[in-house]
Write an enzyme that holds these catalytic residues in place. Structure first.
Site, short mmCIF file in Angstrom:
data_model
loop_
_atom_site.label_atom_id
_atom_site.label_comp_id
_atom_site.label_asym_id
_atom_site.label_seq_id
_atom_site.Cartn_x
_atom_site.Cartn_y
_atom_site.Cartn_z
N THR A 20 17.88 -44.50 19.18
CA THR A 20 16.63 -43.74 19.10
C THR A 20 16.84 -42.24 19.24
OG1 THR A 20 16.19 -43.87 21.47
CG2 THR A 20 15.39 -45.69 20.12
N ASP A 21 15.80 -41.52 18.87
CA ASP A 21 15.78 -40.08 19.09
C ASP A 21 15.17 -39.82 20.47
OD1 ASP A 21 13.01 -40.40 18.83
OD2 ASP A 21 12.94 -39.51 16.82
N ALA A 22 14.93 -38.57 20.79
CA ALA A 22 14.41 -38.20 22.12
C ALA A 22 13.04 -38.81 22.39
CB ALA A 22 14.34 -36.68 22.26
#
Length: 140
Positions: A20-22
């Site tokens: 995932t991203d942030a």
């Protein structure tokens, strides 16, 4: 061109933090990684591991991918990633693939991936091994 109606192969995948991203949403390129895993396990289910596919001086390489992203997957989601051969030619095959939420028909991502067989030395098209062609054309 041979049209294939083989059964769909499905692989369960859980979304981890590394995917995932942030914001906790699956980074777009990771869907391609999930699809690669499903194609690899599909071939393994047909009796061909990476070493068998790479024998006799050939490689199986992704030629092209057309991917549509519909809705994001998120951290801890359980997914089902499918792979189905829809075209088989002498030197390439095309997979239809989907990423769905587990237990749902909701498609988060879908694509078609063309995988070509090439000569390992010069990277030019080469006929797929007959055993692979036979296994995939049976449509099991």
């Amino acid at each position: 061109m041979k049209e294939i109606q083989s059964g769909e192969f499905s692989l369960p995948v859980r979304v981890y933090i590394e995917d995932t991203d942030a914001g906790g949403i699956v980074y777009y390129v990771n869907y391609l990684k999930f699809m690669e895993r499903a194609r690899t396990e599909f071939m393994r289910s047909k009796g061909f591991d990476k070493a068998a596919v790479g024998g006799d001086g050939q490689l199986m390489v992704v030629h092209s991918a057309n991917v549509n992203y519909r809705r994001p997957a998120r951290l801890d989601d359980e997914l089902e990633v499918s792979a189905k051969v829809i075209q088989l030619r002498r030197s390439y095959l095309v997979f239809a693939q989907q990423v769905r939420l587990k237990g749902s028909n909701e498609v988060l991502c879908e694509g078609e991936v063309k995988v070509a067989c090439v000569d390992a030395d010069n990277m030019k098209p080469k006929a797929m091994p007959q055993a692979i062609q036979d296994a995939l054309s049976q449509g099991e």
